[in-house]
Design a protein around this motif. Structure first.
Motif, PDB file in Angstrom:
ATOM      1  N   HIS A  53       0.848  -1.191   0.000  1.00  0.00           N
ATOM      2  CA  HIS A  53       0.000   0.000   0.000  1.00  0.00           C
ATOM      3  C   HIS A  53       0.880   1.238   0.000  1.00  0.00           C
ATOM      4  O   HIS A  53       2.094   1.155   0.136  1.00  0.00           O
ATOM      5  N   VAL A  62       0.180   5.621   1.261  1.00  0.00           N
ATOM      6  CA  VAL A  62      -0.792   6.599   1.760  1.00  0.00           C
ATOM      7  C   VAL A  62      -0.690   7.823   0.844  1.00  0.00           C
ATOM      8  O   VAL A  62       0.343   8.495   0.821  1.00  0.00           O
ATOM      9  N   ALA A  88       2.369  12.193   4.508  1.00  0.00           N
ATOM     10  CA  ALA A  88       2.520  10.813   4.977  1.00  0.00           C
ATOM     11  C   ALA A  88       3.983  10.376   5.053  1.00  0.00           C
ATOM     12  O   ALA A  88       4.271   9.260   5.473  1.00  0.00           O
ATOM     13  N   CYS A  92       5.619   6.809   4.086  1.00  0.00           N
ATOM     14  CA  CYS A  92       4.447   5.976   3.776  1.00  0.00           C
ATOM     15  C   CYS A  92       3.792   6.371   2.453  1.00  0.00           C
ATOM     16  O   CYS A  92       2.920   5.661   1.965  1.00  0.00           O
ATOM     17  N   ARG A  93       4.216   7.497   1.883  1.00  0.00           N
ATOM     18  CA  ARG A  93       3.707   7.891   0.559  1.00  0.00           C
ATOM     19  C   ARG A  93       4.217   6.969  -0.530  1.00  0.00           C
ATOM     20  O   ARG A  93       3.617   6.861  -1.587  1.00  0.00           O
ATOM     21  N   ASN A 118      -4.426  -0.209  -2.343  1.00  0.00           N
ATOM     22  CA  ASN A 118      -4.932   0.996  -2.993  1.00  0.00           C
ATOM     23  C   ASN A 118      -5.806   0.683  -4.206  1.00  0.00           C
ATOM     24  O   ASN A 118      -6.633   1.501  -4.601  1.00  0.00           O
ATOM     25  N   GLU A 170      -8.265   7.313  -3.177  1.00  0.00           N
ATOM     26  CA  GLU A 170      -7.205   8.292  -2.970  1.00  0.00           C
ATOM     27  C   GLU A 170      -7.726   9.714  -2.823  1.00  0.00           C
ATOM     28  O   GLU A 170      -6.944  10.657  -2.805  1.00  0.00           O
ATOM     29  N   PHE A 178      -8.262   6.084   2.735  1.00  0.00           N
ATOM     30  CA  PHE A 178      -6.860   5.779   2.439  1.00  0.00           C
ATOM     31  C   PHE A 178      -6.542   4.455   3.131  1.00  0.00           C
ATOM     32  O   PHE A 178      -7.047   4.197   4.232  1.00  0.00           O
ATOM     33  N   THR A 220      -4.694   3.238   5.326  1.00  0.00           N
ATOM     34  CA  THR A 220      -3.887   3.295   6.540  1.00  0.00           C
ATOM     35  C   THR A 220      -4.244   2.081   7.401  1.00  0.00           C
ATOM     36  O   THR A 220      -5.258   1.415   7.162  1.00  0.00           O
TER      37      THR A 220
END
Length: 145
Positions: free
Chosen positions: A27, A29, A34, A37-38, A82, A89, A95, A97
């Motif tokens: 995944h 974010v 983020a 985590c992006r 995702n 998104e 999202f 998370t």
């Protein structure tokens, strides 16, 4: 799977079932704040679901353990979260998370449980994303309506 002690939700049902399982998924974010985590990355998620009820089904089960695992594992294992229609998104509430994935697991579980004659309820989802990070999702009474 390692032995794990989970937070115990308080309830007054006769039966409580807990099922542990895991799935691997990637995944990201989709928000500039983020941080790391992006970027696309993956986890081996460890899940425990707590299902309760007062009545057993015609097989003597509250819910078949295998049905619980298959419901979540088959949908999410080895996927990019995702891309699942349950996430998007545009809205942070969708999202992928850890918090949202835990809530989504509950939604998928409870939708299936609602179709069962003995009407079990999923009252807790414990979702471990890393060895040091986890989320507990507990629905409120109005979530069962």
């Amino acid at each position: 799977m390692i032995q794990q002690i989970y937070p115990a939700p308080v309830h007054s049902y006769r039966y409580e079932l807990n099922k542990d399982f895991q799935f691997a998924a990637a995944h990201y974010v989709p928000h500039e704040e983020a941080g790391a985590c992006r970027r696309l990355h993956g986890h081996t998620y460890f899940v425990n679901v707590t299902v309760v009820g007062n009545e057993l089904n015609n097989l003597g089960f509250l819910v078949n353990f295998q049905e619980i695992k298959n419901l979540i594992h088959k949908r999410f294992d080895h996927t990019l979260l995702n891309q699942d229609a349950l996430f998007n998104e545009e809205d942070p509430n969708y999202f992928p998370t850890t918090e949202v994935v835990a809530r989504t697991i509950w939604e998928v579980m409870q939708e299936s449980l609602n179709k069962m004659a003995n009407k079990p309820r999923c009252i807790q989802v414990f979702l471990r994303e890393t060895p040091t990070s986890y989320v507990v999702y507990r629905p409120q009474e109005e979530d069962f309506q």
